[in-house]
Design a protein around this motif. Structure first.
Motif, PDB file in Angstrom:
ATOM      1  N   ASP A   1      21.631  -9.425 -29.085  1.00  0.00           N
ATOM      2  CA  ASP A   1      20.175  -9.449 -28.955  1.00  0.00           C
ATOM      3  C   ASP A   1      19.555  -9.784 -30.303  1.00  0.00           C
ATOM      4  OD1 ASP A   1      17.684  -7.092 -27.686  1.00  0.00           O
ATOM      5  OD2 ASP A   1      17.571  -9.157 -28.371  1.00  0.00           O
ATOM      6  N   ALA A   2      18.878 -10.927 -30.401  1.00  0.00           N
ATOM      7  CA  ALA A   2      18.365 -11.416 -31.671  1.00  0.00           C
ATOM      8  C   ALA A   2      17.010 -10.840 -32.022  1.00  0.00           C
ATOM      9  CB  ALA A   2      18.280 -12.934 -31.643  1.00  0.00           C
ATOM     10  N   GLY A   3      16.466  -9.917 -31.252  1.00  0.00           N
ATOM     11  CA  GLY A   3      15.192  -9.312 -31.604  1.00  0.00           C
ATOM     12  C   GLY A   3      14.031 -10.253 -31.440  1.00  0.00           C
ATOM     13  N   ILE A   4      14.073 -11.078 -30.412  1.00  0.00           N
ATOM     14  CA  ILE A   4      12.998 -12.034 -30.138  1.00  0.00           C
ATOM     15  C   ILE A   4      12.458 -11.767 -28.752  1.00  0.00           C
ATOM     16  CG2 ILE A   4      12.403 -14.474 -29.952  1.00  0.00           C
ATOM     17  CD1 ILE A   4      15.014 -15.078 -31.506  1.00  0.00           C
ATOM     18  N   THR A   5      11.147 -11.653 -28.664  1.00  0.00           N
ATOM     19  CA  THR A   5      10.488 -11.431 -27.380  1.00  0.00           C
ATOM     20  C   THR A   5       9.503 -12.553 -27.147  1.00  0.00           C
ATOM     21  OG1 THR A   5      10.663  -9.034 -27.650  1.00  0.00           O
ATOM     22  CG2 THR A   5       9.132  -9.849 -25.987  1.00  0.00           C
ATOM     23  N   GLN A   6       9.632 -13.193 -25.993  1.00  0.00           N
ATOM     24  CA  GLN A   6       8.697 -14.253 -25.617  1.00  0.00           C
ATOM     25  C   GLN A   6       7.821 -13.771 -24.461  1.00  0.00           C
ATOM     26  OE1 GLN A   6      11.961 -17.791 -26.096  1.00  0.00           O
ATOM     27  NE2 GLN A   6       9.997 -18.369 -25.216  1.00  0.00           N
ATOM     28  N   SER A   7       6.548 -14.155 -24.492  1.00  0.00           N
ATOM     29  CA  SER A   7       5.660 -13.822 -23.393  1.00  0.00           C
ATOM     30  C   SER A   7       4.627 -14.922 -23.191  1.00  0.00           C
ATOM     31  CB  SER A   7       4.950 -12.487 -23.659  1.00  0.00           C
ATOM     32  OG  SER A   7       4.193 -12.561 -24.865  1.00  0.00           O
ATOM     33  N   PRO A   8       4.239 -15.220 -21.949  1.00  0.00           N
ATOM     34  CA  PRO A   8       4.865 -14.683 -20.745  1.00  0.00           C
ATOM     35  C   PRO A   8       6.227 -15.331 -20.512  1.00  0.00           C
ATOM     36  CG  PRO A   8       3.276 -16.352 -20.151  1.00  0.00           C
ATOM     37  CD  PRO A   8       3.166 -16.190 -21.640  1.00  0.00           C
ATOM     38  N   ARG A   9       7.030 -14.753 -19.678  1.00  0.00           N
ATOM     39  CA  ARG A   9       8.330 -15.341 -19.352  1.00  0.00           C
ATOM     40  C   ARG A   9       8.182 -16.440 -18.298  1.00  0.00           C
ATOM     41  NH1 ARG A   9      12.949 -12.892 -19.932  1.00  0.00           N
ATOM     42  NH2 ARG A   9      13.657 -15.040 -19.570  1.00  0.00           N
ATOM     43  N   HIS A  10       7.214 -16.301 -17.423  1.00  0.00           N
ATOM     44  CA  HIS A  10       6.948 -17.313 -16.411  1.00  0.00           C
ATOM     45  C   HIS A  10       5.450 -17.469 -16.249  1.00  0.00           C
ATOM     46  CE1 HIS A  10      11.012 -15.891 -15.315  1.00  0.00           C
ATOM     47  NE2 HIS A  10      11.215 -17.144 -14.964  1.00  0.00           N
ATOM     48  N   LYS A  11       5.025 -18.737 -16.131  1.00  0.00           N
ATOM     49  CA  LYS A  11       3.592 -18.980 -15.938  1.00  0.00           C
ATOM     50  C   LYS A  11       3.410 -20.263 -15.160  1.00  0.00           C
ATOM     51  CE  LYS A  11      -0.853 -19.217 -18.300  1.00  0.00           C
ATOM     52  NZ  LYS A  11      -1.397 -18.039 -17.581  1.00  0.00           N
ATOM     53  N   VAL A  12       2.462 -20.216 -14.222  1.00  0.00           N
ATOM     54  CA  VAL A  12       2.016 -21.402 -13.507  1.00  0.00           C
ATOM     55  C   VAL A  12       0.560 -21.608 -13.874  1.00  0.00           C
ATOM     56  CG1 VAL A  12       1.680 -22.502 -11.275  1.00  0.00           C
ATOM     57  CG2 VAL A  12       3.621 -20.955 -11.608  1.00  0.00           C
ATOM     58  N   THR A  13       0.216 -22.802 -14.284  1.00  0.00           N
ATOM     59  CA  THR A  13      -1.155 -23.079 -14.702  1.00  0.00           C
ATOM     60  C   THR A  13      -1.593 -24.425 -14.157  1.00  0.00           C
ATOM     61  OG1 THR A  13      -2.649 -23.059 -16.608  1.00  0.00           O
ATOM     62  CG2 THR A  13      -0.595 -24.283 -16.848  1.00  0.00           C
ATOM     63  N   GLU A  14      -2.887 -24.670 -14.208  1.00  0.00           N
ATOM     64  CA  GLU A  14      -3.414 -25.927 -13.688  1.00  0.00           C
ATOM     65  C   GLU A  14      -3.602 -26.942 -14.809  1.00  0.00           C
ATOM     66  OE1 GLU A  14      -5.878 -24.258  -9.800  1.00  0.00           O
ATOM     67  OE2 GLU A  14      -6.959 -25.130 -11.495  1.00  0.00           O
ATOM     68  N   GLN A  25       9.087 -11.460 -33.230  1.00  0.00           N
ATOM     69  CA  GLN A  25      10.421 -11.148 -33.730  1.00  0.00           C
ATOM     70  C   GLN A  25      10.398  -9.839 -34.511  1.00  0.00           C
ATOM     71  OE1 GLN A  25      12.019 -12.508 -37.276  1.00  0.00           O
ATOM     72  NE2 GLN A  25      10.235 -13.691 -37.969  1.00  0.00           N
ATOM     73  N   THR A  26      11.513  -9.144 -34.466  1.00  0.00           N
ATOM     74  CA  THR A  26      11.638  -7.884 -35.197  1.00  0.00           C
ATOM     75  C   THR A  26      12.649  -7.989 -36.336  1.00  0.00           C
ATOM     76  OG1 THR A  26      13.293  -7.128 -33.598  1.00  0.00           O
ATOM     77  CG2 THR A  26      10.993  -6.524 -33.175  1.00  0.00           C
ATOM     78  N   GLU A  27      13.095  -9.230 -36.652  1.00  0.00           N
ATOM     79  CA  GLU A  27      14.150  -9.433 -37.643  1.00  0.00           C
ATOM     80  C   GLU A  27      13.617  -9.759 -39.039  1.00  0.00           C
ATOM     81  OE1 GLU A  27      17.310  -8.920 -36.723  1.00  0.00           O
ATOM     82  OE2 GLU A  27      16.541  -8.460 -34.728  1.00  0.00           O
ATOM     83  N   ASN A  28      12.318  -9.957 -39.162  1.00  0.00           N
ATOM     84  CA  ASN A  28      11.709 -10.306 -40.447  1.00  0.00           C
ATOM     85  C   ASN A  28      12.275 -11.620 -41.007  1.00  0.00           C
ATOM     86  OD1 ASN A  28       9.781  -9.669 -42.419  1.00  0.00           O
ATOM     87  ND2 ASN A  28      11.371  -8.978 -43.838  1.00  0.00           N
ATOM     88  N   HIS A  29      12.652 -12.545 -40.097  1.00  0.00           N
ATOM     89  CA  HIS A  29      13.150 -13.842 -40.548  1.00  0.00           C
ATOM     90  C   HIS A  29      12.002 -14.725 -40.970  1.00  0.00           C
ATOM     91  CE1 HIS A  29      17.082 -12.728 -39.751  1.00  0.00           C
ATOM     92  NE2 HIS A  29      17.428 -13.567 -38.798  1.00  0.00           N
ATOM     93  N   ILE A 103      20.345 -20.587 -36.204  1.00  0.00           N
ATOM     94  CA  ILE A 103      19.137 -20.342 -35.416  1.00  0.00           C
ATOM     95  C   ILE A 103      19.485 -19.475 -34.224  1.00  0.00           C
ATOM     96  CG2 ILE A 103      17.454 -21.463 -33.914  1.00  0.00           C
ATOM     97  CD1 ILE A 103      17.267 -23.714 -35.856  1.00  0.00           C
ATOM     98  N   TYR A 104      18.659 -18.452 -33.967  1.00  0.00           N
ATOM     99  CA  TYR A 104      18.841 -17.557 -32.832  1.00  0.00           C
ATOM    100  C   TYR A 104      17.659 -17.732 -31.885  1.00  0.00           C
ATOM    101  CZ  TYR A 104      22.232 -15.483 -35.966  1.00  0.00           C
ATOM    102  OH  TYR A 104      23.287 -15.302 -36.813  1.00  0.00           O
ATOM    103  N   PHE A 105      17.969 -17.786 -30.602  1.00  0.00           N
ATOM    104  CA  PHE A 105      16.966 -18.117 -29.602  1.00  0.00           C
ATOM    105  C   PHE A 105      16.523 -16.911 -28.799  1.00  0.00           C
ATOM    106  CE2 PHE A 105      16.728 -22.726 -29.634  1.00  0.00           C
ATOM    107  CZ  PHE A 105      17.851 -23.072 -30.352  1.00  0.00           C
ATOM    108  N   GLY A 106      15.271 -17.006 -28.332  1.00  0.00           N
ATOM    109  CA  GLY A 106      14.775 -16.050 -27.371  1.00  0.00           C
ATOM    110  C   GLY A 106      15.207 -16.418 -25.967  1.00  0.00           C
TER     111      GLY A 106
END
Lengths: 114, 111
Positions: A1-14, A25-29, A103-106
């Motif tokens: 777990d690289a300490g990366i949070t993405q939001s939103p995880r899913h979105k539908v938009t027009e 991120q919580t890694e202070n990179h 590089i570490y990914f969310g």
């Protein structure tokens, strides 16, 4: 777990609406990135940041803007979403090591523009 | 321009059937070459970094090798849980931060 949070995880938009994706991120990179991944194209860099308020364009930056006001947060904004921006968006982080830049990914944000 | 080409695009293996994935690259100079594993619906997971020709790294059934023009990811006696897309990326000397990715090889291991 690289300490990366993405939001939103899913979105539908027009089409034509603004959309903001957030990466925390919580890694202070120091370095943070936004990539998009599409079938047949692989991962392509949209924008990246090399410090607070320091950002630069990647290879597919048209239609996107970014901001980084704190070390831990990197925002990606689609000013006016288009169907061609339907994609999976990955935030990534890195810090310099030895000679490279691992590089570490969310987990990704799935965006559908209808 | 930096280029990364992975082959084959897809690989179907029987459990226990060893094979290799190829990543060929063209860069002006190489800082590092990276291998990632990506499961469906997930972000890429870091596996290895290789820095110089002749270097090898191993992790469980995976072994990565590097020459001046290509890298191989060898999968020895694969299991169904090794099914994933494997991505290769290069970090060229020409920039400080950015990686260039290949399109990936999707590996399916049948029991």
């Amino acid at each position: 777990d690289a300490g990366i949070t993405q939001s939103p995880r899913h979105k539908v938009t027009e089409t034509g609406t603004p959309v903001t994706l957030r990466c925390h991120q919580t890694e202070n990179h120091r370095y943070m990135y936004w990539y998009r991944q599409d079938p047949g194209h692989g991962l392509r860099l949209i924008h990246y940041s090399y410090g607070v308020k320091d950002t630069d364009k990647g290879e597919v930056s048209d239609g996107y803007s970014v901001s980084r006001s704190k070390t831990e947060d990197f925002l990606l904004t689609l000013e006016s979403a288009t169907s061609s921006q339907t994609s999976v968006y990955f935030c990534a982080i890195s810090d310099r090591d030895r000679a490279g830049n691992t590089i570490y990914f969310g987990e990704g944000s799935w965006l559908t523009v209808v | 321009e930096d280029q990364v080409t992975q082959s084959p695009e897809a690989l179907r293996l029987q459990e226990g059937e060893s094979s290799s994935l190829n990543c060929s690259y063209t860069v002006s100079g190489l800082r590092g070459l990276f291998w990632y594993r990506q499961d469906p619906g997930k972000g890429p997971e870091f596996l290895f970094t290789l820095y110089s020709a002749g270097e090898e790294k191993e992790k469980e059934r995976l072994k990565a090798t590097l020459t001046k023009k290509e890298s191989f990811l060898h999968i020895t006696a694969p299991k169904p849980e090794d099914s994933a897309t494997y991505l290769c990326a290069v970090h060229p000397i020409s920039n400080d931060y950015k990686l260039s990715f290949g399109a990936g090889t999707t590996v399916t291991v049948r029991a």
